[in-house]
Write an enzyme that holds these catalytic residues in place. Structure first.
Site, mmCIF file in Angstrom:
data_model
loop_
_atom_site.group_PDB
_atom_site.id
_atom_site.type_symbol
_atom_site.label_atom_id
_atom_site.label_comp_id
_atom_site.label_asym_id
_atom_site.label_seq_id
_atom_site.Cartn_x
_atom_site.Cartn_y
_atom_site.Cartn_z
ATOM 1 N N GLU A 51 0.851 -1.194 0.000
ATOM 2 C CA GLU A 51 0.000 0.000 0.000
ATOM 3 C C GLU A 51 0.886 1.244 0.000
ATOM 4 O OE1 GLU A 51 -3.864 1.709 2.440
ATOM 5 O OE2 GLU A 51 -2.401 0.511 3.539
ATOM 6 N N LYS A 120 -9.937 1.467 -2.671
ATOM 7 C CA LYS A 120 -10.196 0.985 -1.313
ATOM 8 C C LYS A 120 -11.613 1.348 -0.884
ATOM 9 C CE LYS A 120 -7.919 1.224 3.255
ATOM 10 N NZ LYS A 120 -6.736 1.800 3.918
ATOM 11 N N CYS A 161 -5.691 -3.058 2.664
ATOM 12 C CA CYS A 161 -5.504 -2.792 4.087
ATOM 13 C C CYS A 161 -6.769 -3.030 4.916
ATOM 14 C CB CYS A 161 -4.946 -1.381 4.280
ATOM 15 S SG CYS A 161 -4.120 -1.145 5.880
#
Length: 235
Positions: A51, A120, A161
């Site tokens: 990331e 995301k 994440c």
């Protein structure tokens, strides 16, 4: 990576690049070129970056380092994938689109073409008194679509994440036929020891799939220190 219980995955080598990210974008690009080449020489067919591989991680950095997609960093990723004839999961970069900012992952084929762009979905907003306070939603907007890609080895789904914490995402990807989920992530020194490996193992065993989490390296000089400990878990 070997056959899973369904026999639907072909044996291949997956490499996770645990990059020590610098404030210099060009330096990060250069490091990635070198490390991906090293992984390819060792037989990797799919290579994944962490990331925010091209910039420091933090709400104050996202607008400063944000790019259009396609743009500078994705052009570099395309070149690296083509040069090494691999599938490249480009970690994530801060993306600017229409005045909004996203945490976006792009994936490239061995011919250098971009296969997908995943934004995301679950933004990282956390407040652990005395430990960490972080609000991605102060700067970033969430994505709203799931992304998968096919290779000769397996079908792969992408999360970033905090997405790892949501079992429904992994379940949907598994229902769509994914045998591997890859999560570029930057869990911190509080959440990392507690949950980074635990969540990957949970997603893997619940769905009987392979799960990989690829993190930036720990760098105590950064304002946000990633836990590191990039991991691959089997079913």
């Amino acid at each position: 990576m070997a056959d899973n219980m369904s026999g639907a995955i072909t044996k291949f080598r997956l490499a996770l690049i645990q990059l020590k990210v610098s404030p210099l974008k060009a330096s990060n690009h250069s490091k990635v070129r070198t490390l991906v080449k090293e992984a390819t020489v060792k037989g990797a067919k799919i290579v994944a970056l962490p990331e925010c591989f091209n910039s420091p991680y933090g709400t104050n950095y996202f607008p400063e380092y944000a790019e259009k997609i396609p743009g500078e960093s994705t052009q570099v990723l395309s070149e690296i994938a083509k040069e090494n004839r691999i599938y490249l999961i480009g970690g994530s970069i801060p993306e600017e689109d229409g005045g909004k900012f996203y945490n976006a992952c792009t994936v490239f084929a061995p011919d250098g073409s971009m296969l997908l762009k995943y934004r995301k979905i679950h933004l990282f907003d956390i407040d652990v008194p005395g430990k960490i306070h972080f609000q991605e939603s102060e700067t970033l907007s969430p994505g709203n679509s799931l992304c998968t890609f096919d290779t000769p080895y397996c079908k792969t789904g992408i999360g970033i994440c905090y997405d790892l914490r949501f079992p429904e995402l992994a379940q949907i990807y598994t229902q769509q036929g994914c045998q591997l989920l890859v999560y570029p992530g930057a869990f911190n020194m509080t959440t990392g020891p507690a949950h980074w490996e635990l969540l990957q193992r949970a997603r893997a065993v619940d769905n009987q799939i392979y799960v990989a989490g690829v993190s930036p390296a720990q760098n105590e000089k950064n304002s946000y220190v990633a836990w590191g400990h990039s991991t691959i878990v089997n079913p």
